[in-house]
Scaffold this active site. Structure first.
Site, short mmCIF file in Angstrom:
data_model
loop_
_atom_site.label_atom_id
_atom_site.label_comp_id
_atom_site.label_asym_id
_atom_site.label_seq_id
_atom_site.Cartn_x
_atom_site.Cartn_y
_atom_site.Cartn_z
N HIS A 195 0.87 -1.32 0.05
CA HIS A 195 -0.04 0.01 0.03
C HIS A 195 0.83 1.15 -0.10
O HIS A 195 0.66 2.18 -0.59
CB HIS A 195 -0.70 -0.15 1.24
CG HIS A 195 -1.68 1.33 1.53
ND1 HIS A 195 -3.24 0.94 1.47
CD2 HIS A 195 -1.28 2.29 1.87
CE1 HIS A 195 -3.62 2.51 1.53
NE2 HIS A 195 -2.62 3.15 1.86
N GLU A 196 1.65 1.32 1.01
CA GLU A 196 2.63 2.61 0.85
C GLU A 196 3.75 2.45 -0.12
O GLU A 196 3.89 3.82 -0.70
CB GLU A 196 3.59 2.32 2.35
CG GLU A 196 2.53 2.33 3.53
CD GLU A 196 1.89 3.55 3.73
OE1 GLU A 196 1.58 4.27 2.88
OE2 GLU A 196 1.00 3.33 4.75
N HIS B 36 1.95 4.25 -2.93
CA HIS B 36 1.85 5.61 -2.85
C HIS B 36 3.38 6.38 -3.35
O HIS B 36 3.23 7.28 -4.09
CB HIS B 36 1.67 6.14 -1.46
CG HIS B 36 0.31 5.91 -1.01
ND1 HIS B 36 -0.70 6.55 -1.42
CD2 HIS B 36 -0.25 5.50 0.28
CE1 HIS B 36 -1.82 6.20 -0.81
NE2 HIS B 36 -1.60 5.61 0.33
#
Length: 270
Positions: A59-60, A63
């Site tokens: 997820h990170e 980003h």
């Protein structure tokens, strides 16, 4: 002029920490599949927790990777592209609290985001994409985890592994849905923020640190909680996963309470 291609190779290489998490997920998944007597519950716990942390890393990373291609090359030197959870700006929010929420309530609450130097990003669409990349990764992970169901390939899959996989997939769905809420501090707000007026953004900014707590508090309201879980169950059923499978996945996960009874009856296997 610096660009995404200029980021050094060592800043892109998966970290030993992440590879270790993947190894734990693989070994514990093998143990769940094997159904070794006396350790199935613990193996499910390790499989789900390691899988959940792996998903948080992805997820990170999503980003950071989208920010890199949007113009913020600083994410490389910060270690965000190595998938190392220890490199996050808010390790407590990004890893510890989400895992704690899973243990306490069986819900995949989103964590804190990596620090993006927004001043380097040009264009509102790029800002929105950077915010959306994280929860979209959770959604994609949920689709991959539920592939055995919607591909009709569940024959021969051990019950415990089936339930563990269902529970891990459900965590991805909850994370994606919660993260897309347009609440300051969450990715959903980050998607729409570039399109809001300066005055509206300034008014919302003070509430950003408390957005996650507000969402968690709202989930304690029975009416809100019921609507939320009805939506989660509907999404899981659309992916072919039954309510019973996610329920028993949670029961296996809470191994300290003992392995679930009547799991075969609950899944309609008897």
């Amino acid at each position: 002029m610096t660009s995404a291609a200029s980021v050094r190779h060592e800043h892109r290489r998966p970290s030993p920490v992440f590879l270790g998490l993947v190894a734990v997920m693989g070994v514990s998944g093998w143990a769940v599949w094997g159904g070794f007597a006396g350790v199935t519950g613990l193996a499910v716990f390790l499989f789900v927790v390691s899988g959940w942390i792996v998903s948080l890393c992805l997820h990170e990373y999503a980003h950071a990777r989208s920010a890199l291609h949007g113009g913020d090359v600083s994410v490389g030197a910060k270690g965000y592209l190595t998938l190392n959870p220890l490199k996050y700006t808010h390790a407590l929010l990004s890893i510890v609290l989400p895992v704690l929420f899973v243990v306490m309530g069986g819900i995949g609450l989103p964590g804190g985001a990596v620090f993006i130097e927004r001043g380097r990003i040009r264009g509102r669409w790029r800002h929105s994409l950077i915010s959306a990349a994280g929860p979209l990764t959770n959604a994609l992970f949920a689709v991959v985890l539920t592939a055995p169901w919607w591909l009709d390939a569940m024959d021969g899959v051990p019950v415990a592994f089936r339930c563990a996989l269902a529970f891990l997939a459900m965590l991805q769905v909850t994370a994606a849905i919660l993260n897309f809420l347009p609440v300051p501090g969450l990715d959903g707000y980050g998607v729409i923020e570039p399109w809001l007026s300066h005055r509206t953004r300034a008014q919302a900014e003070p509430f950003a640190p408390y957005g996650l707590l507000v969402v968690f508090g709202c989930l304690w309201i029975p009416q809100v909680n019921e609507v939320f879980w009805d939506a989660i169950d509907a999404v899981m059923r659309s992916l072919g996963v039954s309510d019973a499978e996610t329920y028993f996945g949670l029961e296996y996960f809470r191994f300290w309470a003992g392995e679930p009874e009547n799991v075969f009856v609950g899944l309609g296997l008897l």
